[in-house]
Design an enzyme around this catalytic site. Sequence first.
Site, PDB file in Angstrom:
ATOM      1  N   GLY A  76       0.818  -1.194   0.000  1.00  0.00           N
ATOM      2  CA  GLY A  76       0.000   0.000   0.000  1.00  0.00           C
ATOM      3  C   GLY A  76       0.860   1.255   0.000  1.00  0.00           C
ATOM      4  O   GLY A  76       2.066   1.210   0.260  1.00  0.00           O
ATOM      5  N   GLY A 125       0.311  -5.079   0.558  1.00  0.00           N
ATOM      6  CA  GLY A 125      -0.901  -5.019  -0.249  1.00  0.00           C
ATOM      7  C   GLY A 125      -0.787  -5.781  -1.554  1.00  0.00           C
ATOM      8  O   GLY A 125      -1.802  -6.230  -2.104  1.00  0.00           O
ATOM      9  N   GLU A 148       5.576  -5.777   7.659  1.00  0.00           N
ATOM     10  CA  GLU A 148       4.947  -4.696   8.432  1.00  0.00           C
ATOM     11  C   GLU A 148       5.591  -4.412   9.778  1.00  0.00           C
ATOM     12  O   GLU A 148       5.599  -3.253  10.226  1.00  0.00           O
ATOM     13  CB  GLU A 148       3.455  -5.003   8.617  1.00  0.00           C
ATOM     14  N   ASP A 156      -1.484  -7.317   7.349  1.00  0.00           N
ATOM     15  CA  ASP A 156      -2.915  -7.146   7.089  1.00  0.00           C
ATOM     16  C   ASP A 156      -3.252  -7.756   5.734  1.00  0.00           C
ATOM     17  O   ASP A 156      -2.595  -8.703   5.326  1.00  0.00           O
ATOM     18  CB  ASP A 156      -3.293  -5.657   7.176  1.00  0.00           C
TER      19      ASP A 156
END
Length: 365
Positions: A76, A125, A148, A156
């Site tokens: 992301g 992502g 992350e 995530d």
Amino acid sequence: MTGAAGAGLPHGDEPVLFHTAGRAAHITLNRPKALNALNHEMVRRIDAALTAWEHDPAVRTVVLTGAGERGLCAGGDIRAIHDDARDGDGTASAAFWRDEYRLNARIAHYPKPYVALMDGIVMGGGVGLSAHGGVRIVTERSRVAMPETGIGFVPDVGGTHLLGLAPGELGTHLALTGDGIGAGDALLCGLADHYVPSAALGELVADLAGLSVHDALARHVRPAPQGELAERREWIDACYRAGTVEEIVDRLLGHGDPAAKEAAETLLARSPTSLKVTLAAVRRARRLGPLEPVLDQEYRVSCACLSTHDLVEGIRAQVIDKDRDPRWSPATLAEVTDADVDRFFAPLGPRELGLAELGEAQETA
């Protein structure tokens, strides 16, 4: 799309490109200078395209690729998340994650073959866009990671679900360290299905225009190079099955294998809060089962991260200033309490993602 496979594809300034070729519809992430980092506009456009193609009988297969030579997607747009967490109220990031996680769930259940070419770098992502697909292809250039914890965040996009399903404690190791893995290990961990040499991707894409996915793959799939994790299973399983991050670190340091010590040193450089929340998230994900309730859980965790010191500081150190010297707070594992961890999993009330509830409603409709 990376390498020779990108030849002949449309080009433009749009952040994501769409075109059809024969029976295949193509999604090309098109921000190569940003390693195809995913933003909210791209998520919305991909979702709209999947809606159109789902009801188009001429489209038999969907193919995901990334523009440029470096990889599919670096994750992301964390610069935008950094600015929103530092200067905004977090609503933009929460809205982005809401649509992104819903897209991840949609990809996992898409009714037509969804072929993801995971060539080059595939992180965060990018894993969410590819590893939930029905046909996931890696190459000798693939480097797959959920990094992350190094930026004060927590895996995530369904990452805790995917890593929770990996054999033994391999997923725990990857979630906590954020280490990248190659094709053989991606296959071992269940993050990919097939190995195709990068030089053959162009021919594979051309074949998908006229052949079924099964027949096209039969022409190009090859045995994958040997990975590293299978030989490390003994110490990874023994160390990462411990009950706490502190004990995991102690076991790694005491094991004797140089790779185990290296893993411990990696953990000690990560955000202590992110490590403890990540361990809890992966273990809770295993108990939750299906992807949808795990995405609901990840949404709670991600939203909670927006109000933490470590997310802003981690992105600053790794991406903005690039000094690689984050000042975590709390600075040590011992300072992160169980109550601190539990706060990340607190229900959001009317702001819940609600994917599990939505899925149950659809099943009973």
